[in-house]
Motif scaffolding. Structure first.
Motif, PDB file in Angstrom:
ATOM      1  N   GLY A 210      -8.335  29.732  29.483  1.00  0.00           N
ATOM      2  CA  GLY A 210      -7.565  28.597  29.981  1.00  0.00           C
ATOM      3  C   GLY A 210      -7.635  28.463  31.485  1.00  0.00           C
ATOM      4  N   ASP A 211      -7.561  29.602  32.192  1.00  0.00           N
ATOM      5  CA  ASP A 211      -7.635  29.571  33.654  1.00  0.00           C
ATOM      6  C   ASP A 211      -8.958  28.991  34.141  1.00  0.00           C
ATOM      7  OD1 ASP A 211      -5.144  30.803  33.710  1.00  0.00           O
ATOM      8  OD2 ASP A 211      -5.938  32.797  34.185  1.00  0.00           O
ATOM      9  N   ARG A 212     -10.001  29.147  33.343  1.00  0.00           N
ATOM     10  CA  ARG A 212     -11.340  28.683  33.741  1.00  0.00           C
ATOM     11  C   ARG A 212     -11.604  27.227  33.359  1.00  0.00           C
ATOM     12  NH1 ARG A 212     -14.556  34.122  31.873  1.00  0.00           N
ATOM     13  NH2 ARG A 212     -13.943  35.380  33.663  1.00  0.00           N
ATOM     14  N   LYS A 213     -10.745  26.651  32.543  1.00  0.00           N
ATOM     15  CA  LYS A 213     -10.961  25.267  32.097  1.00  0.00           C
ATOM     16  C   LYS A 213     -10.736  24.298  33.249  1.00  0.00           C
ATOM     17  CE  LYS A 213     -11.724  26.167  27.746  1.00  0.00           C
ATOM     18  NZ  LYS A 213     -12.960  25.899  27.081  1.00  0.00           N
ATOM     19  N   GLY A 214     -11.473  23.216  33.223  1.00  0.00           N
ATOM     20  CA  GLY A 214     -11.391  22.235  34.295  1.00  0.00           C
ATOM     21  C   GLY A 214     -10.300  21.207  34.127  1.00  0.00           C
ATOM     22  N   ASN A 215      -9.892  20.953  32.898  1.00  0.00           N
ATOM     23  CA  ASN A 215      -8.875  19.917  32.731  1.00  0.00           C
ATOM     24  C   ASN A 215      -7.619  20.497  32.090  1.00  0.00           C
ATOM     25  OD1 ASN A 215      -8.844  19.454  29.751  1.00  0.00           O
ATOM     26  ND2 ASN A 215     -10.992  18.916  30.116  1.00  0.00           N
ATOM     27  N   ARG A 216      -6.516  19.860  32.357  1.00  0.00           N
ATOM     28  CA  ARG A 216      -5.194  20.354  31.938  1.00  0.00           C
ATOM     29  C   ARG A 216      -5.082  20.488  30.417  1.00  0.00           C
ATOM     30  NH1 ARG A 216      -0.846  23.203  32.542  1.00  0.00           N
ATOM     31  NH2 ARG A 216       1.083  22.181  32.071  1.00  0.00           N
ATOM     32  N   ALA A 217      -5.584  19.538  29.670  1.00  0.00           N
ATOM     33  CA  ALA A 217      -5.474  19.593  28.209  1.00  0.00           C
ATOM     34  C   ALA A 217      -6.190  20.814  27.645  1.00  0.00           C
ATOM     35  CB  ALA A 217      -6.025  18.309  27.585  1.00  0.00           C
ATOM     36  N   SER A 218      -7.363  21.124  28.165  1.00  0.00           N
ATOM     37  CA  SER A 218      -8.108  22.296  27.701  1.00  0.00           C
ATOM     38  C   SER A 218      -7.405  23.588  28.103  1.00  0.00           C
ATOM     39  CB  SER A 218      -9.526  22.293  28.269  1.00  0.00           C
ATOM     40  OG  SER A 218     -10.241  21.190  27.779  1.00  0.00           O
ATOM     41  N   GLN A 219      -6.822  23.595  29.304  1.00  0.00           N
ATOM     42  CA  GLN A 219      -6.062  24.772  29.739  1.00  0.00           C
ATOM     43  C   GLN A 219      -4.893  25.028  28.794  1.00  0.00           C
ATOM     44  OE1 GLN A 219      -4.991  23.565  33.716  1.00  0.00           O
ATOM     45  NE2 GLN A 219      -6.551  24.886  34.623  1.00  0.00           N
ATOM     46  N   VAL A 220      -4.106  23.998  28.548  1.00  0.00           N
ATOM     47  CA  VAL A 220      -2.923  24.136  27.701  1.00  0.00           C
ATOM     48  C   VAL A 220      -3.322  24.572  26.289  1.00  0.00           C
ATOM     49  CG1 VAL A 220      -1.011  22.865  26.624  1.00  0.00           C
ATOM     50  CG2 VAL A 220      -1.479  22.595  29.070  1.00  0.00           C
ATOM     51  N   ALA A 221      -4.407  24.032  25.767  1.00  0.00           N
ATOM     52  CA  ALA A 221      -4.862  24.414  24.426  1.00  0.00           C
ATOM     53  C   ALA A 221      -5.192  25.908  24.373  1.00  0.00           C
ATOM     54  CB  ALA A 221      -6.078  23.581  24.021  1.00  0.00           C
ATOM     55  N   ALA A 222      -5.857  26.413  25.394  1.00  0.00           N
ATOM     56  CA  ALA A 222      -6.185  27.841  25.431  1.00  0.00           C
ATOM     57  C   ALA A 222      -4.914  28.677  25.565  1.00  0.00           C
ATOM     58  CB  ALA A 222      -7.146  28.130  26.577  1.00  0.00           C
ATOM     59  N   TYR A 223      -3.997  28.250  26.417  1.00  0.00           N
ATOM     60  CA  TYR A 223      -2.746  28.991  26.600  1.00  0.00           C
ATOM     61  C   TYR A 223      -1.930  28.998  25.312  1.00  0.00           C
ATOM     62  CZ  TYR A 223      -3.758  28.509  31.627  1.00  0.00           C
ATOM     63  OH  TYR A 223      -4.343  28.544  32.864  1.00  0.00           O
ATOM     64  N   ARG A 224      -1.961  27.908  24.582  1.00  0.00           N
ATOM     65  CA  ARG A 224      -1.197  27.840  23.330  1.00  0.00           C
ATOM     66  C   ARG A 224      -1.790  28.767  22.255  1.00  0.00           C
ATOM     67  NH1 ARG A 224       2.950  24.311  23.415  1.00  0.00           N
ATOM     68  NH2 ARG A 224       2.862  22.636  24.938  1.00  0.00           N
ATOM     69  N   LYS A 225      -3.080  29.085  22.369  1.00  0.00           N
ATOM     70  CA  LYS A 225      -3.656  30.087  21.464  1.00  0.00           C
ATOM     71  C   LYS A 225      -3.158  31.481  21.840  1.00  0.00           C
ATOM     72  CE  LYS A 225      -8.110  29.306  21.897  1.00  0.00           C
ATOM     73  NZ  LYS A 225      -9.581  29.203  21.715  1.00  0.00           N
ATOM     74  N   ALA A 226      -2.902  31.694  23.115  1.00  0.00           N
ATOM     75  CA  ALA A 226      -2.478  33.014  23.597  1.00  0.00           C
ATOM     76  C   ALA A 226      -1.011  33.308  23.285  1.00  0.00           C
ATOM     77  CB  ALA A 226      -2.714  33.110  25.103  1.00  0.00           C
ATOM     78  N   ILE A 227      -0.170  32.298  23.332  1.00  0.00           N
ATOM     79  CA  ILE A 227       1.279  32.509  23.216  1.00  0.00           C
ATOM     80  C   ILE A 227       1.688  33.223  21.931  1.00  0.00           C
ATOM     81  CG2 ILE A 227       3.481  31.284  22.948  1.00  0.00           C
ATOM     82  CD1 ILE A 227       2.473  29.411  25.243  1.00  0.00           C
ATOM     83  N   PRO A 228       1.264  32.775  20.746  1.00  0.00           N
ATOM     84  CA  PRO A 228       1.711  33.491  19.542  1.00  0.00           C
ATOM     85  C   PRO A 228       1.196  34.934  19.472  1.00  0.00           C
ATOM     86  CG  PRO A 228       0.247  31.660  18.954  1.00  0.00           C
ATOM     87  CD  PRO A 228       0.490  31.588  20.420  1.00  0.00           C
ATOM     88  N   LEU A 229       0.063  35.199  20.082  1.00  0.00           N
ATOM     89  CA  LEU A 229      -0.452  36.568  20.109  1.00  0.00           C
ATOM     90  C   LEU A 229       0.449  37.471  20.952  1.00  0.00           C
ATOM     91  CD1 LEU A 229      -4.186  35.618  20.452  1.00  0.00           C
ATOM     92  CD2 LEU A 229      -3.197  36.893  18.531  1.00  0.00           C
ATOM     93  N   LEU A 230       0.913  36.945  22.073  1.00  0.00           N
ATOM     94  CA  LEU A 230       1.831  37.741  22.901  1.00  0.00           C
ATOM     95  C   LEU A 230       3.190  37.882  22.238  1.00  0.00           C
ATOM     96  CD1 LEU A 230       0.997  36.672  26.530  1.00  0.00           C
ATOM     97  CD2 LEU A 230       1.069  38.985  25.635  1.00  0.00           C
ATOM     98  N   GLU A 231       3.642  36.834  21.588  1.00  0.00           N
ATOM     99  CA  GLU A 231       4.911  36.943  20.854  1.00  0.00           C
ATOM    100  C   GLU A 231       4.816  38.028  19.787  1.00  0.00           C
ATOM    101  OE1 GLU A 231       6.469  32.334  21.385  1.00  0.00           O
ATOM    102  OE2 GLU A 231       5.178  32.833  19.675  1.00  0.00           O
TER     103      GLU A 231
END
Length: 170
Positions: free
Chosen positions: A48-69
């Motif tokens: 997500g940090d490497r993505k160029g646009n906000r939508a792609s960043q958020v999509a990657a971060y949303r994949k990470a959140i349930p894993l951390l939970e």
């Protein structure tokens, strides 16, 4: 014996096509492995940090959140809360960010950056008093941080305490 290890190495190499496939395979083999969940979350966060646009960043971060939970449900390491708070903030989930970072500071109150981010999250939810307390704690831990000073000054101004805001820069 060597044949067994050779076979295991070959099988593991198939998992290691990328960090994502490696940690996903680890989760399949160890579904209660907190670190495997956290590491795969980190892979998605970096993506997500490497993505160029906000939508792609958020999509990657949303994949990470349930894993951390899930990682936290297995073993609540303080740094997992910190990372989860960062991801909640990056996806504009301010109340969840506050919850995660408050859990972090309950376990480790010495991180000025987390206190500053906690202040930002409170400010984003229009909670000036808790924001001021968090910024004050951050400034106590890191008294030369100009970003924290600015945030605290703005918060004091919102609380109608301009004299305290001016003192920060004297």
């Amino acid at each position: 014996v060597a044949l067994v290890f050779f076979s295991m190495t070959i099988n593991r190499n198939e998992d290691w096509q990328s960090n994502e496939t490696l940690y996903a395979a680890d989760i399949e083999k160890l579904p209660n492995g907190a670190l495997a969940h956290q590491r795969l979350a980190t892979v998605y966060q970096i993506e997500g940090d490497r993505k160029g646009n906000r939508a792609s960043q958020v999509a990657a971060y949303r994949k990470a959140i349930p894993l951390l939970e899930k990682a936290i449900s297995i073993h609540p390491y303080p740094d997992f809360y910190r990372q989860l708070g960062e991801l909640y903030g990056a996806t504009d989930q301010w109340k969840l960010m506050i919850e995660a970072e408050e859990k972090f500071v309950a376990l480790d109150s010495s991180d000025a950056e987390v206190w500053m981010q906690l202040g930002v999250a409170h400010a984003m939810t229009q909670k000036a008093r808790p924001a001021a307390r968090a910024f004050e704690k951050a400034l106590e831990l890191n008294p030369t941080d100009i970003t924290t000073m600015n945030n605290l000054a703005k918060t004091y101004a919102a609380l109608k305490r301009p004299e305290e805001a001016v003192k920060l820069f004297n």
